[in-house]
Design an enzyme around this catalytic site. Structure first.
Site, PDB file in Angstrom:
ATOM      1  CB  CYS A 127      10.207 -71.864  82.855  1.00  0.00           C
ATOM      2  SG  CYS A 127      10.815 -71.703  81.189  1.00  0.00           S
ATOM      3  CG  HIS A 268      12.846 -74.909  85.086  1.00  0.00           C
ATOM      4  ND1 HIS A 268      11.847 -75.510  84.354  1.00  0.00           N
ATOM      5  CD2 HIS A 268      13.474 -74.041  84.240  1.00  0.00           C
ATOM      6  CE1 HIS A 268      11.858 -75.025  83.124  1.00  0.00           C
ATOM      7  NE2 HIS A 268      12.833 -74.138  83.027  1.00  0.00           N
ATOM      8  CG  ASN A 298      13.409 -75.406  79.494  1.00  0.00           C
ATOM      9  OD1 ASN A 298      12.306 -75.572  79.995  1.00  0.00           O
ATOM     10  ND2 ASN A 298      14.095 -74.277  79.623  1.00  0.00           N
TER      11      ASN A 298
HETATM   12  O1  UT7 Z   1      13.653 -72.236  81.115  1.00  0.00           O
HETATM   13  C1  UT7 Z   1      14.046 -70.918  81.288  1.00  0.00           C
HETATM   14  C2  UT7 Z   1      15.371 -70.853  81.785  1.00  0.00           C
HETATM   15  N1  UT7 Z   1      16.357 -71.070  80.740  1.00  0.00           N
HETATM   16  C3  UT7 Z   1      17.559 -71.388  81.139  1.00  0.00           C
HETATM   17  O2  UT7 Z   1      17.746 -71.583  82.314  1.00  0.00           O
HETATM   18  C4  UT7 Z   1      18.704 -71.436  80.148  1.00  0.00           C
HETATM   19  C5  UT7 Z   1      19.921 -70.824  80.816  1.00  0.00           C
HETATM   20  N2  UT7 Z   1      21.103 -70.784  79.958  1.00  0.00           N
HETATM   21  C6  UT7 Z   1      21.780 -71.899  79.627  1.00  0.00           C
HETATM   22  O3  UT7 Z   1      21.389 -73.004  79.946  1.00  0.00           O
HETATM   23  C7  UT7 Z   1      23.085 -71.730  78.884  1.00  0.00           C
HETATM   24  O4  UT7 Z   1      23.487 -70.380  78.944  1.00  0.00           O
HETATM   25  C8  UT7 Z   1      23.023 -72.193  77.414  1.00  0.00           C
HETATM   26  C9  UT7 Z   1      22.907 -73.706  77.344  1.00  0.00           C
HETATM   27  C10 UT7 Z   1      21.846 -71.572  76.706  1.00  0.00           C
HETATM   28  C11 UT7 Z   1      24.295 -71.801  76.676  1.00  0.00           C
HETATM   29  O5  UT7 Z   1      25.423 -72.334  77.336  1.00  0.00           O
HETATM   30  P1  UT7 Z   1      26.698 -71.392  77.650  1.00  0.00           P
HETATM   31  O6  UT7 Z   1      27.720 -72.245  78.265  1.00  0.00           O
HETATM   32  O7  UT7 Z   1      26.195 -70.219  78.438  1.00  0.00           O
HETATM   33  O8  UT7 Z   1      27.172 -70.997  76.187  1.00  0.00           O
HETATM   34  P2  UT7 Z   1      27.272 -69.545  75.520  1.00  0.00           P
HETATM   35  O9  UT7 Z   1      25.911 -68.978  75.292  1.00  0.00           O
HETATM   36  O10 UT7 Z   1      28.250 -68.718  76.298  1.00  0.00           O
HETATM   37  O11 UT7 Z   1      27.931 -69.913  74.153  1.00  0.00           O
HETATM   38  C12 UT7 Z   1      29.260 -70.394  74.086  1.00  0.00           C
HETATM   39  C13 UT7 Z   1      29.583 -70.656  72.642  1.00  0.00           C
HETATM   40  C14 UT7 Z   1      29.251 -69.481  71.717  1.00  0.00           C
HETATM   41  O12 UT7 Z   1      30.244 -69.436  70.726  1.00  0.00           O
HETATM   42  P3  UT7 Z   1      31.419 -68.327  70.814  1.00  0.00           P
HETATM   43  O13 UT7 Z   1      30.701 -67.006  70.821  1.00  0.00           O
HETATM   44  O14 UT7 Z   1      32.115 -68.610  72.122  1.00  0.00           O
HETATM   45  O15 UT7 Z   1      32.220 -68.596  69.612  1.00  0.00           O
HETATM   46  C15 UT7 Z   1      27.962 -69.885  71.091  1.00  0.00           C
HETATM   47  O16 UT7 Z   1      27.764 -69.327  69.812  1.00  0.00           O
HETATM   48  O17 UT7 Z   1      28.811 -71.754  72.174  1.00  0.00           O
HETATM   49  C16 UT7 Z   1      28.131 -71.379  70.976  1.00  0.00           C
HETATM   50  N3  UT7 Z   1      26.880 -72.120  70.895  1.00  0.00           N
HETATM   51  C17 UT7 Z   1      26.785 -73.339  70.344  1.00  0.00           C
HETATM   52  N4  UT7 Z   1      27.702 -74.135  69.781  1.00  0.00           N
HETATM   53  C18 UT7 Z   1      27.277 -75.323  69.324  1.00  0.00           C
HETATM   54  C19 UT7 Z   1      25.676 -71.739  71.346  1.00  0.00           C
HETATM   55  N5  UT7 Z   1      24.763 -72.700  71.092  1.00  0.00           N
HETATM   56  C20 UT7 Z   1      25.445 -73.695  70.465  1.00  0.00           C
HETATM   57  C21 UT7 Z   1      25.068 -74.950  69.966  1.00  0.00           C
HETATM   58  N6  UT7 Z   1      26.029 -75.737  69.410  1.00  0.00           N
HETATM   59  N7  UT7 Z   1      23.801 -75.421  70.026  1.00  0.00           N
END
Ligand code: UT7
Length: 341
Positions: A127, A268, A298
């Protein structure tokens, strides 16, 4: 304002300035909404919007490749810059989703735009690749090797996305952005300072583990989705915030500017919460950030390139403004660029 008048500034690169003389971008027609995604994976518009800020993303047609989108963005930048294809000395194309492992996708673009005098190579910094490519292009110009460099960020991430993994498939989109760098007399407006950095210790928190020589895709592992993006979201999130703040400070320092001098930050476009955290910690209003991830998601190396073109064409950037671009990606990699527009 910390910055000195132009005449008093010691020139870091005496004899030559590097200016952005044109920008362009292209996104595919097909719009994929959160609602549509919620029909194929266990997610909701509410979750995607509140956790990322993304509402829609663009998806390339089956026969529309990274090089096609790159060529469309390049032609728009060339038209705005009034630069003919044969004037281009070098094409640098940043991508994590090349048409093929080789030849470089930049070579396909060369043929598509008719830039017959250009040397061509791809830049692999995920990225962060677009600003790495800008830095490389700038070095070729300040060293008097080349006069006109076409820099492109282009991605067809839809082809390396696991569409059954809700953790990643809601995040990414396709598109391309480009700019033309040209030499100008010393002291002209243009790139003031840059910073690039990497940390290979974190390579496994954001990668595509299969499809290379280390783990080729075989009939036995084909079902494991190794040739798609794998990401440990929370770890990447933390590193993104820290790295982009640090990279911003480093480029500002080199430029002799403070964050108050910056009229527009083009970050970004991964997650609006990351952008809000950066704004908060740098103590700058979120209004000064250019954000389009709600429409495109993204798009990796294309993200900041598309955003720069949209900011430029919408009149958001005024001559003499100080602009900060800052990016982060797999590798890990990060980069920042300060420009006097
Ligand atoms: O371009 C390169 C750089 N990339 C980035 O900068 C991405 C950086 N990361 C992020 O933007 C965030 O970490 C995410 C958007 C990917 C995820 O958000 P988060 O607030 O960190 O969520 P999480 O990964 O902690 O997941 C929380 C919950 C999980 O469920 P449990 O384990 O708490 O029951 C996930 O399974 O949300 C769940 N989850 C979803 N639920 C509904 C993960 N993806 C989804 C989804 N819909 N699409």
């Amino acid at each position: 304002m910390k910055r000195q008048p132009r005449s008093n500034r010691p020139s870091a690169r005496p004899g030559r300035s590097v200016s952005i003389v044109g920008t362009g971008s292209y996104v595919p027609e097909r719009v994929l909404t959160n609602e549509e995604l919620s029909k194929s994976v266990d997610t909701t518009d509410e979750w995607i919007t509140s956790r990322t800020g993304i509402k829609t993303r663009r998806i390339a047609a089956k026969d529309e490749h990274t090089s096609d989108m790159a060529a469309r963005a390049a032609m728009a930048a060339m038209e705005q810059a009034n630069v003919k294809p044969e004037e281009i000395d070098l094409i640098l194309l940043a991508t994590a989703s090349p048409d093929m492992v080789f030849p470089a996708t930049a070579c396909f673009v060369q043929t598509k735009i008719g830039a017959k005098n250009a040397a061509c190579l791809d830049v692999s910094a995920a990225c962060a690749g677009f600003l790495f490519a800008v830095e490389i292009g700038q070095q070729f110009i300040t060293s008097h090797t080349y006069d006109t460099v076409l820099v492109i960020g282009a991605e067809k991430l839809s082809s390396i996305t696991n569409w059954t993994d809700r953790n990643t498939c809601v995040l990414f989109g396709d598109g391309a952005g480009a700019l033309i760098l040209q030499h100008r007399d010393a002291g002209a407006h243009g790139i003031i300072a840059t910073h690039i950095g990497s940390d290979g210790n974190y390579s496994d928190i954001l990668w595509m583990p299969g499809g290379g020589c280390r783990t080729p895709i075989t009939a036995e592992n084909a079902h494991q989705h190794l040739q798609t993006i794998h990401m440990s979201g929370k770890d990447v999130y933390k590193q993104a915030v820290v790295s982009m703040i640090d990279a911003s400070k480093k480029a500002l320092d080199k430029a002799g500017l403070t964050i108050e001098d910056i009229t527009c930050v083009i970050p970004h476009q991964a997650n609006v919460r990351i952008i809000e955290a950066i704004a908060d910690r740098l103590k700058i209003s979120i209004d000064r950030f250019f954000v389009n991830l709600d429409r495109y998601g993204n798009t990796s190396a294309a993200a900041v390139a598309i955003a720069l073109d949209e900011a430029n064409r919408s009149g958001r950037l005024k001559r003499g403004d100080y602009i900060l671009m800052v990016v982060f990606g797999g590798g890990l990699t990060w980069s920042s660029t300060v420009i006097e527009w």
